[in-house]
Design a protein around this motif. Structure first.
Motif, PDB file in Angstrom:
ATOM      1  N   LEU A  93      19.008  12.639   0.530  1.00 21.87           N
ATOM      2  CA  LEU A  93      18.919  13.043   1.938  1.00 21.87           C
ATOM      3  C   LEU A  93      18.584  14.528   2.078  1.00 21.87           C
ATOM      4  O   LEU A  93      17.789  14.914   2.939  1.00 21.87           O
ATOM      5  CB  LEU A  93      20.210  12.718   2.676  1.00 21.87           C
ATOM      6  CG  LEU A  93      20.414  11.249   3.035  1.00 21.87           C
ATOM      7  CD1 LEU A  93      21.831  11.024   3.565  1.00 21.87           C
ATOM      8  CD2 LEU A  93      19.378  10.783   4.050  1.00 21.87           C
ATOM      9  N   VAL A  94      19.165  15.354   1.231  1.00 23.04           N
ATOM     10  CA  VAL A  94      18.820  16.778   1.241  1.00 23.04           C
ATOM     11  C   VAL A  94      17.343  16.952   0.867  1.00 23.04           C
ATOM     12  O   VAL A  94      16.619  17.731   1.500  1.00 23.04           O
ATOM     13  CB  VAL A  94      19.743  17.577   0.287  1.00 23.04           C
ATOM     14  CG1 VAL A  94      19.229  18.987   0.073  1.00 23.04           C
ATOM     15  CG2 VAL A  94      21.159  17.584   0.823  1.00 23.04           C
ATOM     16  N   GLY A  95      16.890  16.215  -0.146  1.00 17.87           N
ATOM     17  CA  GLY A  95      15.487  16.259  -0.531  1.00 17.87           C
ATOM     18  C   GLY A  95      14.566  15.825   0.605  1.00 17.87           C
ATOM     19  O   GLY A  95      13.508  16.421   0.825  1.00 17.87           O
ATOM     20  N   ILE A  96      14.976  14.806   1.336  1.00 15.15           N
ATOM     21  CA  ILE A  96      14.196  14.331   2.472  1.00 15.15           C
ATOM     22  C   ILE A  96      14.109  15.430   3.538  1.00 15.15           C
ATOM     23  O   ILE A  96      13.029  15.710   4.072  1.00 15.15           O
ATOM     24  CB  ILE A  96      14.800  13.035   3.052  1.00 15.15           C
ATOM     25  CG1 ILE A  96      14.525  11.867   2.104  1.00 15.15           C
ATOM     26  CG2 ILE A  96      14.249  12.741   4.452  1.00 15.15           C
ATOM     27  CD1 ILE A  96      15.275  10.587   2.448  1.00 15.15           C
ATOM     28  N   ALA A  97      15.228  16.075   3.838  1.00  9.09           N
ATOM     29  CA  ALA A  97      15.244  17.134   4.851  1.00  9.09           C
ATOM     30  C   ALA A  97      14.339  18.297   4.443  1.00  9.09           C
ATOM     31  O   ALA A  97      13.547  18.797   5.254  1.00  9.09           O
ATOM     32  CB  ALA A  97      16.672  17.616   5.093  1.00  9.09           C
ATOM     33  N   VAL A  98      14.431  18.712   3.191  1.00 15.02           N
ATOM     34  CA  VAL A  98      13.608  19.820   2.704  1.00 15.02           C
ATOM     35  C   VAL A  98      12.127  19.423   2.721  1.00 15.02           C
ATOM     36  O   VAL A  98      11.258  20.203   3.143  1.00 15.02           O
ATOM     37  CB  VAL A  98      14.051  20.246   1.285  1.00 15.02           C
ATOM     38  CG1 VAL A  98      13.049  21.195   0.641  1.00 15.02           C
ATOM     39  CG2 VAL A  98      15.434  20.869   1.343  1.00 15.02           C
ATOM     40  N   THR A  99      11.831  18.207   2.285  1.00 15.18           N
ATOM     41  CA  THR A  99      10.445  17.733   2.268  1.00 15.18           C
ATOM     42  C   THR A  99       9.891  17.634   3.675  1.00 15.18           C
ATOM     43  O   THR A  99       8.737  18.033   3.935  1.00 15.18           O
ATOM     44  CB  THR A  99      10.351  16.377   1.541  1.00 15.18           C
ATOM     45  OG1 THR A  99      10.869  16.530   0.216  1.00 15.18           O
ATOM     46  CG2 THR A  99       8.921  15.891   1.454  1.00 15.18           C
ATOM     47  N   LEU A 100      10.668  17.093   4.607  1.00  7.45           N
ATOM     48  CA  LEU A 100      10.224  17.005   6.007  1.00  7.45           C
ATOM     49  C   LEU A 100       9.954  18.385   6.588  1.00  7.45           C
ATOM     50  O   LEU A 100       8.918  18.599   7.237  1.00  7.45           O
ATOM     51  CB  LEU A 100      11.280  16.295   6.852  1.00  7.45           C
ATOM     52  CG  LEU A 100      11.177  14.789   6.967  1.00  7.45           C
ATOM     53  CD1 LEU A 100      12.385  14.239   7.715  1.00  7.45           C
ATOM     54  CD2 LEU A 100       9.895  14.380   7.641  1.00  7.45           C
ATOM     55  N   ALA A 101      10.871  19.310   6.389  1.00  9.13           N
ATOM     56  CA  ALA A 101      10.693  20.659   6.929  1.00  9.13           C
ATOM     57  C   ALA A 101       9.449  21.328   6.340  1.00  9.13           C
ATOM     58  O   ALA A 101       8.645  21.929   7.068  1.00  9.13           O
ATOM     59  CB  ALA A 101      11.935  21.501   6.654  1.00  9.13           C
TER      60      ALA A 101
END
Length: 131
Positions: free
Chosen positions: A11-19
């Motif tokens: 989920l942290v990876g998803i947030a960083v990737t989205l941003a």
């Protein structure tokens, strides 16, 4: 790493990737930005797959991530994504609007990156979830 911690890391990876992906898309960096956006799109798809299937093997993750990305790209040969993109910014981000063959390579690179990181961080099979 237990399944819950793994999913939180994803989920942290998803947030960083989205941003990062939204930043590249909204700021624009020319052709380099387009290709970086494609690779980040593939990373996001791969992370979403891992969120659902955390025990997936890295090679299968690579293949399924690239397959989903390529399917979305080839779906752009139909009229629907362009119509949806006109109506919704979110639809344009998810489905794109027009087929662009050079986008296929960054998808492979992004899928390879997420699969490589998954292989590197994976230390044997994840433990079974508690009942």
């Amino acid at each position: 790493m237990n399944t819950l911690r793994f999913r939180l890391a994803v989920l942290v990876g998803i947030a960083v990737t989205l941003a990062t992906g939204l930043g590249v898309t909204l700021i624009g960096f020319g052709k380099a930005g387009e290709y970086a956006g494609g690779a980040l799109y593939a990373c996001l798809i791969g992370l979403l797959i891992l969120l659902i299937l955390p025990r997936m093997k890295p090679l299968l993750l690579l293949a399924s991530t690239a397959g989903v990305c390529w399917a979305v790209e080839f779906f752009q040969l139909t009229p629907w994504p362009a119509e949806w993109a006109e109506q919704s910014f979110l639809a344009r981000l998810v489905f794109g609007s027009t087929f662009h063959a050079p986008d296929l390579l960054p998808y492979i690179l992004g899928a390879g990156l997420v699969a490589a990181v998954h292989a590197w961080t994976r230390r044997g099979p994840l433990p079974e979830a508690a009942p």
